[in-house]
Design a protein around this motif. Structure first.
Motif, PDB file in Angstrom:
ATOM      1  N   PHE A   1      60.774  17.538  12.978  1.00  0.00           N
ATOM      2  CA  PHE A   1      60.184  16.840  11.828  1.00  0.00           C
ATOM      3  C   PHE A   1      59.172  17.734  11.106  1.00  0.00           C
ATOM      4  N   LYS A   2      58.369  18.482  11.861  1.00  0.00           N
ATOM      5  CA  LYS A   2      57.392  19.389  11.231  1.00  0.00           C
ATOM      6  C   LYS A   2      58.110  20.461  10.422  1.00  0.00           C
ATOM      7  N   ASP A   3      59.222  20.954  10.959  1.00  0.00           N
ATOM      8  CA  ASP A   3      60.000  21.971  10.248  1.00  0.00           C
ATOM      9  C   ASP A   3      60.528  21.409   8.931  1.00  0.00           C
ATOM     10  N   ILE A   4      61.057  20.193   8.958  1.00  0.00           N
ATOM     11  CA  ILE A   4      61.588  19.575   7.741  1.00  0.00           C
ATOM     12  C   ILE A   4      60.462  19.248   6.763  1.00  0.00           C
ATOM     13  N   GLN A   5      59.335  18.764   7.310  1.00  0.00           N
ATOM     14  CA  GLN A   5      58.222  18.385   6.443  1.00  0.00           C
ATOM     15  C   GLN A   5      57.600  19.571   5.721  1.00  0.00           C
ATOM     16  N   SER A   6      57.782  20.765   6.271  1.00  0.00           N
ATOM     17  CA  SER A   6      57.208  21.959   5.635  1.00  0.00           C
ATOM     18  C   SER A   6      58.024  22.429   4.434  1.00  0.00           C
ATOM     19  N   LEU A   7      59.241  21.914   4.275  1.00  0.00           N
ATOM     20  CA  LEU A   7      60.140  22.414   3.230  1.00  0.00           C
ATOM     21  C   LEU A   7      59.576  22.262   1.812  1.00  0.00           C
ATOM     22  N   PRO A   8      59.084  21.075   1.405  1.00  0.00           N
ATOM     23  CA  PRO A   8      58.568  20.961   0.032  1.00  0.00           C
ATOM     24  C   PRO A   8      57.383  21.892  -0.224  1.00  0.00           C
ATOM     25  N   ARG A   9      56.544  22.087   0.789  1.00  0.00           N
ATOM     26  CA  ARG A   9      55.335  22.891   0.621  1.00  0.00           C
ATOM     27  C   ARG A   9      55.668  24.360   0.355  1.00  0.00           C
ATOM     28  N   ASN A  10      56.748  24.852   0.964  1.00  0.00           N
ATOM     29  CA  ASN A  10      57.102  26.265   0.837  1.00  0.00           C
ATOM     30  C   ASN A  10      58.287  26.508  -0.088  1.00  0.00           C
ATOM     31  N   ALA A  11      58.627  25.503  -0.902  1.00  0.00           N
ATOM     32  CA  ALA A  11      59.828  25.598  -1.741  1.00  0.00           C
ATOM     33  C   ALA A  11      59.745  26.758  -2.731  1.00  0.00           C
ATOM     34  N   ALA A  12      58.597  26.924  -3.418  1.00  0.00           N
ATOM     35  CA  ALA A  12      58.462  27.975  -4.431  1.00  0.00           C
ATOM     36  C   ALA A  12      58.605  29.364  -3.804  1.00  0.00           C
ATOM     37  N   LEU A  13      58.021  29.535  -2.630  1.00  0.00           N
ATOM     38  CA  LEU A  13      58.087  30.835  -1.952  1.00  0.00           C
ATOM     39  C   LEU A  13      59.517  31.157  -1.530  1.00  0.00           C
ATOM     40  N   ARG A  14      60.265  30.129  -1.099  1.00  0.00           N
ATOM     41  CA  ARG A  14      61.659  30.355  -0.712  1.00  0.00           C
ATOM     42  C   ARG A  14      62.521  30.712  -1.927  1.00  0.00           C
ATOM     43  N   LYS A  15      62.218  30.094  -3.086  1.00  0.00           N
ATOM     44  CA  LYS A  15      62.949  30.451  -4.315  1.00  0.00           C
ATOM     45  C   LYS A  15      62.682  31.904  -4.684  1.00  0.00           C
ATOM     46  N   LEU A  16      61.447  32.325  -4.491  1.00  0.00           N
ATOM     47  CA  LEU A  16      61.097  33.718  -4.767  1.00  0.00           C
ATOM     48  C   LEU A  16      61.842  34.646  -3.809  1.00  0.00           C
ATOM     49  N   ASN A  17      61.947  34.227  -2.571  1.00  0.00           N
ATOM     50  CA  ASN A  17      62.678  35.005  -1.574  1.00  0.00           C
ATOM     51  C   ASN A  17      64.157  35.139  -1.960  1.00  0.00           C
ATOM     52  N   ASP A  18      64.735  34.030  -2.459  1.00  0.00           N
ATOM     53  CA  ASP A  18      66.136  34.068  -2.910  1.00  0.00           C
ATOM     54  C   ASP A  18      66.304  34.990  -4.115  1.00  0.00           C
ATOM     55  N   LEU A  19      65.304  35.002  -5.011  1.00  0.00           N
ATOM     56  CA  LEU A  19      65.355  35.890  -6.172  1.00  0.00           C
ATOM     57  C   LEU A  19      65.386  37.354  -5.726  1.00  0.00           C
ATOM     58  N   ILE A  20      64.577  37.690  -4.725  1.00  0.00           N
ATOM     59  CA  ILE A  20      64.550  39.066  -4.209  1.00  0.00           C
ATOM     60  C   ILE A  20      65.909  39.423  -3.605  1.00  0.00           C
ATOM     61  N   LYS A  21      66.485  38.477  -2.834  1.00  0.00           N
ATOM     62  CA  LYS A  21      67.806  38.710  -2.237  1.00  0.00           C
ATOM     63  C   LYS A  21      68.846  39.003  -3.311  1.00  0.00           C
TER      64      LYS A  21
END
Length: 475
Positions: free
Chosen positions: A220-240
């Motif tokens: 649940f903690k792993d899933i709950q962290s998703l909205p908080r780190n969404a922008a950073l993950r999008k940036l990570n995808d952009l780099i990829k």
């Protein structure tokens, strides 16, 4: 957004229902695998279903490019929308059950692995769901997992219905699952597996209840962290994507360079496609590119078969320099800006459904255990063992009712806990911060040592119910 992949559609749909604590339009749960569609479970003002063909032409939805998979897929794709607090923060993609046995020979009518790969590129988390009492990785499931290559960081595995087998059997099943996944997911890191029973029925074999509770909280903690780190993950995808675009440019320009101007184009094209692996190695050496940045060799060869190499563009160094500058400078600045914006925004966590059931109150994970023991008691919980601790206290030469840190250390190190842990216990126990311990503070220190030795974590701050009675008057 995150996606669920499971061999058994019935178990997976039950799992999602447990998470949102509500039936969703289009769900079917029966004695046999029933889900044969991709269902995007999303928030909406009213309950309803939007068919796939309507979804891919809706500019407000992120599904327009799925149109490329054709009607065979779109007839098996829908959006179930409903007003649910969990779906305020995340959307869930419920995938069809994975086929096994004779059913694997039946064509789905569309490229199932390619659709999963499309979703894998865009979701934040991928959950692979297995049943502890029906562990079986079919050929199709193996192909599905292989299609998730380059997205291993998003994958989490759930071993569900673990309450239906005995502890010894569970250990064997867990070992077999890790061994099987190790052969398919070709990474040196061990994939995270959550063990539990994710539905609202009573536990069949409750021996591992605490383990299941702890694993559920971690998931649940792993899933709950998703909205908080969404922008950073999008940036990570952009780099990829930027790194992949660079590699594609090198591949295309290399193929263009090798092509003859007039005669023998088709035979040269076949030769280049067959020797694409050697071209990869040459590019890797010349431009110091990691092998992991190259696209799938087999897939690239398939795509190149239908391309006209004479129309490929030559390499444009200025464009590559722009990409390099973006990766070296712009991304770094964006990273700082994203962190600053996240710190100013209110904390975003997934709420509602099963996430609220164990957040607060006596059924929260670890409530009344470890440092939380005695939280609801009228009497000080340390008091029951204080006579034993007092006997030790008076052998340590107290002066004016208090012992020094040096004398306290002689006793505390007998626990064999590291100095870093004992130092934290000292700070928690020295409630009045005078550098000495009275009999109550010494008893508290021993209680915290006991808590740690029993495998529980120490609190960051001393909970109110652990404050010695004589010190509560000064608060």
């Amino acid at each position: 957004m995150f996606s669920w992949v499971s061999k058994d559609a019935r178990r997976k749909t039950t799992f999602i229902r447990h998470l949102i604590e509500q039936d969703f339009p289009g769900m079917r749960i029966g004695p046999e695998p029933t889900t044969d569609s991709f269902i995007a479970v999303m928030h909406g003002p009213t309950e309803g279903v939007v068919p796939g063909n309507a979804l891919v032409v809706d500019p407000r939805r992120p599904f327009r490019k799925l149109n490329a998979f054709g009607n065979a897929f779109l007839n098996r794709f829908m959006c179930a929308q409903l007003p649910n607090p969990v779906l305020d923060s995340i959307s869930i993609i419920d995938t069809p059950g994975i086929l096994s046995g004779e059913k694997q020979r039946i064509s789905r009518g569309y490229d199932f692995a390619a659709v999963l790969e499309w979703f894998a590129e865009r979701v934040d988390r991928i959950i692979l769901l297995f049943d502890a009492h029906k562990l079986d990785i079919s050929d199709e499931f193996s192909e599905v997992i292989k299609a998730l290559k380059n997205h291993e960081d998003k994958i989490r595995v759930v071993l569900n219905k673990a309450d239906q087998i005995e502890t010894q059997q569970l250990m064997r099943v867990y070992g077999a699952l890790m061994w099987s996944l190790g052969k398919i997911i070709n990474t040196p890191e061990v994939v995270r597996v959550y063990i539990g029973s994710f539905w609202s029925h009573p536990l069949l074999i409750p021996d591992n209840r605490k383990l299941f509770e702890a694993e559920e909280q971690d998931l649940f903690k792993d899933i709950q962290s998703l909205p908080r780190n969404a922008a950073l993950r999008k940036l990570n995808d952009l780099i990829k994507r930027a790194r992949l675009a660079k590699v594609h440019a090198y591949i295309i320009s290399s193929l263009k360079k090798e092509m003859p101007n007039v005669f023998g184009k088709e035979s040269k094209k076949k030769e280049l496609v067959n020797n694409l692996g050697e071209i990869y190695q040459k590019i890797e050496r010349e431009h110091q590119i990691s092998p992991g940045d190259f696209p799938s060799l087999r897939k690239m060869q398939e795509l190149l078969q239908t391309q006209d190499f004479s129309k490929f563009q030559a390499l444009k160094p200025k464009l590559l320099d722009t990409v390099d500058d973006m990766l070296a400078n712009d991304i770094a600045r964006l990273m700082v800006m994203v962190r600053q914006e996240e710190s100013l925004m209110p904390s975003q966590v997934v709420k509602g459904g099963a996430f609220d059931g164990t957040m607060n109150g006596p059924f929260g994970h670890g409530y009344g255990e470890g440092a939380g023991e005695g939280i609801d008691d009228v009497e000080w919980v340390v008091g029951k063992d204080k006579p034993t601790y007092d006997e030790i206290f008076y052998t340590l030469s107290p002066v004016n009712g208090k012992i020094t840190g040096a004398n306290a250390k002689k006793e505390m190190v007998k626990s064999k806990l590291p100095n870093t842990v004992l130092g934290k216990i000292w700070k928690l126990a020295d409630v009045d911060k005078d550098g000495l311990l009275d009999d109550e503070e010494f008893a508290l220190a021993n209680h915290l040592i006991k808590v740690k030795l029993e495998g529980h974590e120490l609190p960051a701050d001393l909970p109110p119910h652990l404050v010695p009675p004589s010190k509560r008057r000064h608060e």
